[in-house]
Design a protein around this motif. Structure first.
Motif, PDB file in Angstrom:
ATOM      1  N   ARG A   1       9.962   9.398  -5.251  1.00 28.81           N
ATOM      2  CA  ARG A   1       8.986   9.532  -6.341  1.00 28.81           C
ATOM      3  C   ARG A   1       9.657  10.016  -7.624  1.00 28.81           C
ATOM      4  NH1 ARG A   1       3.608   9.104  -5.091  1.00 28.81           N
ATOM      5  NH2 ARG A   1       3.061   9.163  -2.868  1.00 28.81           N
TER       6      ARG A   1
ATOM      7  N   ASP B   1       0.843  -1.207   0.000  1.00 30.38           N
ATOM      8  CA  ASP B   1       0.000   0.000   0.000  1.00 30.38           C
ATOM      9  C   ASP B   1       0.873   1.251   0.000  1.00 30.38           C
ATOM     10  OD1 ASP B   1      -2.269  -1.563   0.030  1.00 30.38           O
ATOM     11  OD2 ASP B   1      -2.617  -1.353   2.182  1.00 30.38           O
ATOM     12  N   TYR B   2       1.934   1.236   0.791  1.00 23.78           N
ATOM     13  CA  TYR B   2       2.814   2.394   0.852  1.00 23.78           C
ATOM     14  C   TYR B   2       3.446   2.668  -0.517  1.00 23.78           C
ATOM     15  CZ  TYR B   2       6.645   5.474   2.097  1.00 23.78           C
ATOM     16  OH  TYR B   2       7.511   6.531   2.147  1.00 23.78           O
ATOM     17  N   CYS B   3       3.847   1.620  -1.194  1.00 30.72           N
ATOM     18  CA  CYS B   3       4.484   1.776  -2.517  1.00 30.72           C
ATOM     19  C   CYS B   3       3.472   2.038  -3.622  1.00 30.72           C
ATOM     20  CB  CYS B   3       5.291   0.522  -2.852  1.00 30.72           C
ATOM     21  SG  CYS B   3       6.754   0.290  -1.832  1.00 30.72           S
ATOM     22  N   GLU B   4       2.180   1.939  -3.290  1.00 30.01           N
ATOM     23  CA  GLU B   4       1.101   2.170  -4.257  1.00 30.01           C
ATOM     24  C   GLU B   4       1.152   1.144  -5.380  1.00 30.01           C
ATOM     25  OE1 GLU B   4       1.699   6.266  -5.317  1.00 30.01           O
ATOM     26  OE2 GLU B   4       1.432   6.956  -3.253  1.00 30.01           O
TER      27      GLU B   4
ATOM     28  N   ARG C   1       5.032   9.459  -8.952  1.00 29.37           N
ATOM     29  CA  ARG C   1       4.776   8.039  -8.693  1.00 29.37           C
ATOM     30  C   ARG C   1       5.920   7.464  -7.884  1.00 29.37           C
ATOM     31  NH1 ARG C   1       3.703   4.810 -14.125  1.00 29.37           N
ATOM     32  NH2 ARG C   1       4.153   3.088 -12.683  1.00 29.37           N
ATOM     33  N   ARG C   2       5.600   6.565  -6.954  1.00 28.46           N
ATOM     34  CA  ARG C   2       6.623   5.913  -6.166  1.00 28.46           C
ATOM     35  C   ARG C   2       7.554   5.115  -7.074  1.00 28.46           C
ATOM     36  NH1 ARG C   2       6.302   7.990  -0.894  1.00 28.46           N
ATOM     37  NH2 ARG C   2       4.386   7.339   0.154  1.00 28.46           N
TER      38      ARG C   2
ATOM     39  N   THR D   1       7.277   1.165  -8.991  1.00 26.04           N
ATOM     40  CA  THR D   1       6.013   0.905  -9.692  1.00 26.04           C
ATOM     41  C   THR D   1       6.134   1.046 -11.202  1.00 26.04           C
ATOM     42  OG1 THR D   1       5.295   3.221  -9.535  1.00 26.04           O
ATOM     43  CG2 THR D   1       4.735   1.760  -7.689  1.00 26.04           C
TER      44      THR D   1
ATOM     45  N   GLU E   1       0.257  -3.412  -6.124  1.00 23.94           N
ATOM     46  CA  GLU E   1      -0.650  -4.476  -5.679  1.00 23.94           C
ATOM     47  C   GLU E   1      -0.012  -5.517  -4.772  1.00 23.94           C
ATOM     48  OE1 GLU E   1      -2.475  -2.647  -9.278  1.00 23.94           O
ATOM     49  OE2 GLU E   1      -0.452  -3.223  -8.679  1.00 23.94           O
TER      50      GLU E   1
END
Length: 385
Positions: free
Chosen positions: A172, A54-57, A176-177, A180, A59
């Motif tokens: 980022r 969740d932190y890394c955005e 975006r992180r 990802t 799945e």
């Protein structure tokens, strides 16, 4: 009074100070695991995997025993092995290259951008051969690599991208992180990292459920249920105690990264003009795992700072291709001129969230004093070009 008698002590990192700030939370988390005797693949591992994803955005996240294992198992999940080539950069920590070699694939090195010290996309494309299977860009020092051109090259040639985000928790790239963009990414939880365990640990993150499942199988003896082995695998599991600790620390990570950014800004403001400070591209929001300057006569500077009680580091003094352990890669001195040049000048200054402005000012003042006393040869610009 001599400098030695009057000096302060500025550590390179201060893990004890960080522990002191969260001791009650950490102690309770550890005690909970001990009381439950839930040591291997316990509830905290699964919880931390969900929370870190969740932190890394993204799945999926799969905990493993180190950042090196995270890199290796991510590669193995894509069946990368003997006969394949994986391109990475020449100025990374040796674990990046070792992880590639552990799979049986051949590491191929490229030089880096002289301002960010990250992979140069133009040189990346020139290194691709019919045997190239994957690209492993490194978000070095917590500075995001330029992922758009790297991903475009990967798409054009049908290559896998595994991000080495072992130094870049929370960074980022264009909002975006990191972690990802590629097909998977690896993080390290070595104690001194922005998110560090009290031992070793690592994580693979991915948007692909099949890749996550493959990593999970590989890291736990090839089994989903005990004693039912579906394939050959390894013992690369994340320890429950470490997961419990990092669940606590993850809650503080954004706050700690914000402090690092403030420290980096102050360093950049107060360091002498003759020091080459880090350059931050417009696309990047670094997390400053390391604050790396360049100075002439680096080794003399480091020794002089040590005399003044200031601990520093060099990340990294010997490029990969010049390491005795990597001679088999076949590169000679001169192969990567930017990497070789900066390796002679880079110096990592103290950087940790609990630093005070006064400590940063003391480091900057000491550097100014050394430069004025020793008057090293000029020739470096304020920022890297």
């Amino acid at each position: 009074m001599s400098i030695q008698q009057n000096q302060r002590r500025i550590p390179f990192v201060d893990l004890a100070a960080q522990y002191d700030s969260i001791a009650p939370e950490v102690d309770e988390a550890i005690a909970r695991v001990l009381r439950g005797a839930d040591f291997i693949l316990g509830a905290d591992v699964a919880a931390f995997e969900r929370e870190f994803a969740d932190y890394c955005e993204i799945e999926h996240a799969v905990g493993v025993d180190s950042g090196t294992s995270a890199l290796e198992l991510a590669l193995r999940a894509f069946n990368i092995g003997p006969g394949d080539e994986v391109i990475t950069q020449a100025n990374t920590f040796v674990a990046t290259v070792f992880a590639i070699a552990y799979t049986g694939a051949t590491p191929v090195l490229v030089d880096v951008d002289p301002s960010t010290y990250n992979m140069d996309p133009e040189l990346l494309e020139k290194a691709i051969t019919p045997r190239t299977k994957a690209i492993m860009p490194v978000h070095l020092y917590g500075q995001p690599a330029d992922m758009d051109p790297i991903m475009e090259i990967a798409r054009r040639y049908g290559l896998i991208v595994i991000e080495d985000a072992c130094q870049a928790h929370g960074a980022r790239y264009k909002d975006r992180r990191v972690g990802t963009f590629g097909h998977a990414a690896a993080f390290s939880f070595y104690p001194a990292k922005n998110l560090g365990a009290y031992g070793d640990g690592g994580m693979v993150v991915t948007a692909d459920a099949q890749v996550a499942d493959a990593v999970r199988l590989l890291g736990n003896y090839g089994q989903r249920e005990k004693y039912h082995h579906l394939q050959s695998g390894f013992n690369r599991r994340l320890d429950t105690l470490q997961a419990a600790v990092m669940r606590i620390k993850l809650r503080h990570l954004d706050e700690w990264n914000a402090a690092r950014r403030r420290h980096a800004e102050r360093y950049s403001e107060v360091l002498p003009e003759s020091v080459v400070i880090p350059s931050v591209p417009s696309y990047a929001e670094p997390v400053w795992h390391l604050y790396v300057i360049r100075v002439p006569q680096r080794d003399a500077m480091r020794a002089a700072l040590a005399e003044r009680g200031i601990a520093t580091g060099i990340h990294y003094p010997i490029p990969i291709h010049l390491q005795p352990a990597c001679r088999n890669l076949g590169y000679e001195r001169g192969a990567f001129p930017v990497t070789e040049a900066v390796a002679e000048q880079i110096l990592s200054l103290p950087m940790y969230p609990e630093m005070s402005n006064d400590a940063i000012d003391y480091v900057a003042s000491a550097i100014r004093d050394v430069l004025e006393r020793e008057q090293p040869a000029p020739g470096l610009a304020r920022t890297a070009d």
